[in-house]
Design a protein around this motif. Structure first.
Motif, PDB file in Angstrom:
ATOM      1  N   ILE A  13      17.933  27.093  62.372  1.00  0.00           N
ATOM      2  CA  ILE A  13      18.408  26.058  63.301  1.00  0.00           C
ATOM      3  C   ILE A  13      18.000  26.390  64.737  1.00  0.00           C
ATOM      4  CG2 ILE A  13      20.550  25.156  64.323  1.00  0.00           C
ATOM      5  CD1 ILE A  13      21.727  25.236  61.478  1.00  0.00           C
ATOM      6  N   THR A  14      18.164  27.643  65.114  1.00  0.00           N
ATOM      7  CA  THR A  14      17.808  28.023  66.493  1.00  0.00           C
ATOM      8  C   THR A  14      16.290  27.926  66.699  1.00  0.00           C
ATOM      9  OG1 THR A  14      19.110  29.934  65.779  1.00  0.00           O
ATOM     10  CG2 THR A  14      18.918  29.621  68.124  1.00  0.00           C
ATOM     11  N   GLU A  15      15.558  28.379  65.686  1.00  0.00           N
ATOM     12  CA  GLU A  15      14.094  28.342  65.792  1.00  0.00           C
ATOM     13  C   GLU A  15      13.583  26.945  66.117  1.00  0.00           C
ATOM     14  OE1 GLU A  15      11.640  29.566  62.252  1.00  0.00           O
ATOM     15  OE2 GLU A  15      12.812  31.407  62.565  1.00  0.00           O
ATOM     16  N   LEU A  16      14.137  25.966  65.409  1.00  0.00           N
ATOM     17  CA  LEU A  16      13.623  24.609  65.559  1.00  0.00           C
ATOM     18  C   LEU A  16      14.464  23.757  66.509  1.00  0.00           C
ATOM     19  CD1 LEU A  16      12.653  23.895  61.865  1.00  0.00           C
ATOM     20  CD2 LEU A  16      11.116  24.296  63.766  1.00  0.00           C
ATOM     21  N   ASP A  17      15.506  24.399  67.057  1.00  0.00           N
ATOM     22  CA  ASP A  17      16.376  23.703  68.006  1.00  0.00           C
ATOM     23  C   ASP A  17      16.967  22.437  67.373  1.00  0.00           C
ATOM     24  OD1 ASP A  17      17.655  23.561  70.315  1.00  0.00           O
ATOM     25  OD2 ASP A  17      16.018  22.721  71.511  1.00  0.00           O
ATOM     26  N   ILE A  18      17.596  22.617  66.212  1.00  0.00           N
ATOM     27  CA  ILE A  18      18.138  21.473  65.456  1.00  0.00           C
ATOM     28  C   ILE A  18      19.633  21.342  65.729  1.00  0.00           C
ATOM     29  CG2 ILE A  18      18.474  20.535  63.133  1.00  0.00           C
ATOM     30  CD1 ILE A  18      16.277  22.390  62.188  1.00  0.00           C
ATOM     31  N   VAL A  19      20.118  20.101  65.669  1.00  0.00           N
ATOM     32  CA  VAL A  19      21.557  19.888  65.802  1.00  0.00           C
ATOM     33  C   VAL A  19      22.176  20.124  64.421  1.00  0.00           C
ATOM     34  CG1 VAL A  19      23.287  18.292  66.724  1.00  0.00           C
ATOM     35  CG2 VAL A  19      20.829  17.898  67.159  1.00  0.00           C
ATOM     36  N   ALA A  20      23.277  20.877  64.366  1.00  0.00           N
ATOM     37  CA  ALA A  20      23.932  21.092  63.067  1.00  0.00           C
ATOM     38  C   ALA A  20      25.434  21.187  63.267  1.00  0.00           C
ATOM     39  CB  ALA A  20      23.414  22.367  62.441  1.00  0.00           C
ATOM     40  N   GLU A  21      26.189  20.625  62.317  1.00  0.00           N
ATOM     41  CA  GLU A  21      27.648  20.707  62.433  1.00  0.00           C
ATOM     42  C   GLU A  21      28.065  22.098  61.981  1.00  0.00           C
ATOM     43  OE1 GLU A  21      29.172  17.799  59.678  1.00  0.00           O
ATOM     44  OE2 GLU A  21      27.341  16.635  59.945  1.00  0.00           O
ATOM     45  N   SER A  22      28.866  22.754  62.804  1.00  0.00           N
ATOM     46  CA  SER A  22      29.182  24.143  62.458  1.00  0.00           C
ATOM     47  C   SER A  22      30.204  24.236  61.320  1.00  0.00           C
ATOM     48  CB  SER A  22      29.672  24.906  63.680  1.00  0.00           C
ATOM     49  OG  SER A  22      30.812  24.255  64.183  1.00  0.00           O
ATOM     50  N   GLU A  23      31.064  23.175  61.148  1.00  0.00           N
ATOM     51  CA  GLU A  23      32.102  23.273  60.091  1.00  0.00           C
ATOM     52  C   GLU A  23      31.486  23.306  58.698  1.00  0.00           C
ATOM     53  OE1 GLU A  23      32.915  19.539  61.694  1.00  0.00           O
ATOM     54  OE2 GLU A  23      32.268  21.030  63.154  1.00  0.00           O
ATOM     55  N   MET A  24      30.356  22.619  58.541  1.00  0.00           N
ATOM     56  CA  MET A  24      29.818  22.538  57.177  1.00  0.00           C
ATOM     57  C   MET A  24      28.955  23.748  56.828  1.00  0.00           C
ATOM     58  SD  MET A  24      26.381  21.729  57.165  1.00  0.00           S
ATOM     59  CE  MET A  24      25.371  21.965  58.580  1.00  0.00           C
ATOM     60  N   MET A  25      28.755  24.614  57.796  1.00  0.00           N
ATOM     61  CA  MET A  25      27.856  25.753  57.592  1.00  0.00           C
ATOM     62  C   MET A  25      28.270  26.618  56.388  1.00  0.00           C
ATOM     63  SD  MET A  25      25.170  26.541  59.041  1.00  0.00           S
ATOM     64  CE  MET A  25      25.153  26.164  60.765  1.00  0.00           C
ATOM     65  N   GLY A  26      29.585  26.888  56.293  1.00  0.00           N
ATOM     66  CA  GLY A  26      30.079  27.740  55.212  1.00  0.00           C
ATOM     67  C   GLY A  26      29.816  27.137  53.851  1.00  0.00           C
ATOM     68  N   GLU A  27      30.120  25.838  53.704  1.00  0.00           N
ATOM     69  CA  GLU A  27      29.923  25.164  52.410  1.00  0.00           C
ATOM     70  C   GLU A  27      28.429  25.111  52.063  1.00  0.00           C
ATOM     71  OE1 GLU A  27      32.308  24.426  50.429  1.00  0.00           O
ATOM     72  OE2 GLU A  27      34.031  24.471  51.788  1.00  0.00           O
ATOM     73  N   LEU A  28      27.613  24.851  53.069  1.00  0.00           N
ATOM     74  CA  LEU A  28      26.167  24.766  52.830  1.00  0.00           C
ATOM     75  C   LEU A  28      25.629  26.134  52.399  1.00  0.00           C
ATOM     76  CD1 LEU A  28      23.721  22.855  52.999  1.00  0.00           C
ATOM     77  CD2 LEU A  28      23.308  23.689  55.296  1.00  0.00           C
ATOM     78  N   ALA A  29      26.095  27.161  53.097  1.00  0.00           N
ATOM     79  CA  ALA A  29      25.646  28.519  52.769  1.00  0.00           C
ATOM     80  C   ALA A  29      26.008  28.838  51.316  1.00  0.00           C
ATOM     81  CB  ALA A  29      26.272  29.533  53.713  1.00  0.00           C
ATOM     82  N   LEU A  30      27.197  28.418  50.907  1.00  0.00           N
ATOM     83  CA  LEU A  30      27.630  28.675  49.522  1.00  0.00           C
ATOM     84  C   LEU A  30      26.750  27.956  48.514  1.00  0.00           C
ATOM     85  CD1 LEU A  30      31.459  28.655  48.956  1.00  0.00           C
ATOM     86  CD2 LEU A  30      29.780  30.295  48.183  1.00  0.00           C
ATOM     87  N   SER A  31      26.363  26.733  48.866  1.00  0.00           N
ATOM     88  CA  SER A  31      25.554  25.986  47.899  1.00  0.00           C
ATOM     89  C   SER A  31      24.181  26.634  47.731  1.00  0.00           C
ATOM     90  CB  SER A  31      25.434  24.513  48.303  1.00  0.00           C
ATOM     91  OG  SER A  31      24.666  24.402  49.475  1.00  0.00           O
TER      92      SER A  31
END
Ligand code: ADP
Length: 498
Positions: free
Chosen positions: A157-175
Motif C-alpha cells: 500500500i505504501t509503495e503504490l500510495d494506495i488508499v486502504a481502510e485500516s479496519e479491514m486489514m486484519g480480516e484481509l490478512a487472514l484471508s
C-alpha cells in the motif's frame, strides 16, 4: 527473504541432517534460501534434465545421470563443506540403486570426519522411500504469519500510495493465510489493477485465486452448491450449534484476537439420505467460506511414500484455501478396518495417523465436516473427544421433521399449498428418510404434470408414497446395525426431541 526459513534450514544443516527434502514449485526461492544458509559453502547442482549445472549461473556443465553423479563423491566427500542440490529427481527415488547410493552418502555424512557433504532434494512432488525415512528431513518453507502478511500488505500500500481502510486489514490478512509471499503479491497486484484500491471486496478475489490453486493441484475438489441452512428440514440441535459457530467464522480476526478457540470441526454419523451431505454444504454457506472435498482414495499413489506425501500436500492446500470447510464424505470407507481385524493396510493406517496428528495439532481455520454412515468400522481414536468439537447422530426424520422436509421440497418447486394435509402424510411416511421424501415430491409433481393438473393434492402425494419403498424397508439390516453401534456411543442427537 524469509528470515525464519533461513534459520530453520540452517539449524537442520547444523544438526547434521544428511538429506533435506524440500517440496516447492519455485526453485528460485529455494535457491536463494540455500545460498543464504550456505554463504561460504560450495553448491553443486544436479538437474535431472541437464546433469551437473553451475549453481550460480545455471549453465549446464557436464551431462550425466544421477547414479553416475552420486558415485563421483560417494566415498570421498569434499574437502570444503559442500551441498549437493538434486532437482526433480523424485522419479528416480523408486530405483533401489539410487536409494542405496543416497543411503551410503547419508551414512558417510554422519559417521566420517571431513566428509562435508549434505544433500538437498528439491521437487514439487514428495516421494520418500521407506529405506531413507530415517535419513531424510522434510523441510517446509514456513508460510507468512498474519503479522508478516499485514506487513506485506502495508508495504504494498505504501509503495503504490494506495488508499486502504485500516479496519479491514486484519480480516484481509487472514484471508491471505496459507499463501506464500509471491502469491500474496500476485493477488494484491490483481486487486489493485481491478479497482485501484485494496478493500473488503478483495477477500472475494483472494478466494477465487485460491480456488485456482486448488483446481490446478487435482488433490482436492471445490464443491459448488446452492443449499443453505434453510434447506435442511429438522436437525434443529445441529443447526443451532452451527449457527453459533458461524458467528465466529464470520468475524474470525476479531474472534481470534478476543481469545476464542477456532472450531475444529464435526463428525456427522447416521442414516443414509438424511441430510449429512446437505449439512456439509449448508455449513459452508452459513460460514460464507468455500467447500472443499477431500477424497482419501484419490491420494493413494503407486510409489512408496507417495500417498503420505499426497496427504501432506492436500492438507497444506486445505490450509492454503482456509478459512474453508474440508468435507470428508463416507470417511469410514477410507479408514475402514484400521487397528481392527483386517481391512486396513499399512498405507491407510499411516494416512490415518497422519490425519489424526494434523487434526490434533491444527491451529488453522480449516473446519472439518466428516460424514459417515457406518461407524462400527471407524477406529475409536478417531471418535475420542478432542478430535472433533462434536459428534452428531442423524436419525431417520421424526414426524415433525418429515413434515418440514416435505414442505421444503414442495416449496422449492412452488407446489406447496395450504390444503395439503401434513398430518395425513406424516402417518404415511413413517420410516422414510429425507431422500425418500424428496423422491415422493418429485414423482408426485411429475405425475401431476403428465396428467395435466395445475395443483397437487394430499391424495396425489399419498398415492406415490404407497408405491415408494422407503429406506427402512430396503436397508433394514444396515439401519439396525447403525442404531446398535450408536446406542453404545457418547454422541449428540442432531434432532430435537418431540
Ligand atoms: P446423506 O445423509 O446420505 O449424506 P444427503 O444429505 O445427500 O444424504 O441427502 C440426499 C438428499 O435428500 C438431499 O440432497 C436432500 O434433497 C434430501 N434430504 C435429506 N435429508 C434432508 C433434510 N433433513 N431436509 C431436507 N432435505 C433432505
Amino acid at each position: 527473504m524469509k528470515r525464519n526459513a533461513v534459520d530453520i534450514l540452517a539449524s537442520y544443516v547444523d544438526a547434521l541432517r544428511s538429506i533435506i527434502y524440500i517440496t516447492h514449485f519455485d526453485f528460485k526461492v529455494i535457491d536463494d534460501i540455500i545460498a543464504h544458509v550456505g554463504k561460504n559453502v560450495k553448491c553443486v547442482e544436479f538437474n535431472n534434465a541437464l546433469g551437473v549445472v553451475d549453481f550460480g549461473t545455471k549453465n549446464a556443465m557436464h551431462e550425466c545421470g544421477l547414479e553416475q553423479f552420486l558415485r563421483l563423491t560417494m566415498d570421498s566427500g569434499f574437502e570444503q563443506e559442500t551441498y549437493l542440490i538434486l532437482k526433480d529427481i523424485h522419479n528416480e527415488l523408486s530405483d533401489p540403486k539410487i536409494i542405496a547410493l543416497l543411503k551410503r552418502i547419508a551414512e558417510n555424512n554422519m559417521y566420517l570426519e571431513n566428509y562435508n557433504e549434505t544433500i538437498f532434494i528439491l521437487s514439487e512432488i514428495t516421494v520418500i522411500p521407506r529405506e531413507l525415512e530415517n535419513y531424510i528431513t522434510v523441510f517446509d518453507i514456513p508460510l507468512p504469519t498474519s503479522e508478516e502478511i499485514s506487513t506485506i500488505i502495508k508495504g504494498f500500500i505504501t509503495e503504490l500510495d494506495i488508499v486502504a481502510e485500516s479496519e479491514m486489514m486484519g480480516e484481509l490478512a487472514l484471508s491471505f493465510k496459507g499463501l506464500n509471499e509471491f502469491q500474496i503479491r500476485q493477488i494484491l497486484n490483481l486487486a489493485y489493477q481491478d479497482g485501484g484500491c485494496i478493500d473488503e471486496d478483495d477477500r472475494l478475489l483472494v478466494l477465487k485465486e485460491k480456488e485456482q490453486f486448488i483446481k490446478k493441484s487435482g488433490m482436492l475438489e471445490i464443491v459448488s452448491f446452492d443449499e443453505t441452512i434453510e434447506d435442511i428440514g429438522g436437525l434443529e440441535v445441529l443447526k443451532e450449534w452451527l449457527i453459533k459457530k458461524a458467528k465466529i467464522f464470520a468475524n474470525l480476526d476479531r474472534a481470534i484476537k478476543f481469545g476464542v478457540d477456532i472450531p475444529k470441526g464435526i463428525m456427522i454419523i447416521g442414516m443414509p439420505g438424511c441430510g449429512k451431505s446437505l449439512t456439509a454444504k449448508a455449513t459452508a454457506s452459513l460460514f460464507h467460506i468455500p467447500l472443499v472435498r477431500l477424497d482419501i482414495g484419490r491420494l493413494l499413489g503407486k510409489y512408496v511414500g507417495e500417498s503420505e506425501g499426497n496427504m501432506r500436500r492436500a492438507l497444506k492446500l486445505a490450509e492454503a484455501i482456509s478459512p474453508c470447510v474440508l468435507w470428508i464424505d463416507e470417511i469410514e470407507k477410507a479408514f475402514a478396518g484400521i487397528g481392527g481385524d483386517g481391512g486396513g493396510n499399512d498405507v491407510t493406517t499411516r494416512l490415518f495417523g497422519q490425519f489424526l496428528t494434523w487434526m490434533q495439532e491444527k491451529e488453522n481455520t480449516v473446519f472439518i465436516v466428516a460424514t459417515a454412515n457406518d461407524v462400527s468400522v471407524i477406529p475409536p481414536e478417531f471418535l475420542r473427544k478432542g478430535r472433533f468439537d462434536e459428534l452428531f447422530f442423524v436419525d431417520l426424520p421424526n414426524e415433525d421433521e418429515r413434515k418440514r422436509i416435505l414442505e421444503i421440497h414442495l416449496k422449492k418447486r412452488n407446489k406447496w399449498n395450504r390444503n395439503i394435509d401434513s398430518i395425513a402424510l406424516i402417518k404415511e411416511t413413517d420410516g422414510f428418510n429425507g431422500a425418500d421424501l424428496e423422491a415422493v415430491v418429485k414423482e408426485t409433481i411429475e405425475m401431476a404434470f403428465i396428467n395435466g393438473k395445475e395443483e397437487i393434492t394430499t391424495a396425489d402425494l399419498i398415492e406415490v408414497t404407497k408405491d415408494t419403498k422407503s429406506i427402512s424397508k430396503t436397508l433394514q439390516d444396515k439401519i439396525d446395525k447403525i442404531k446398535r453401534t450408536i446406542d453404545k456411543m457418547d454422541i449428540k442427537v442432531a434432532s430435537r426431541k418431540i
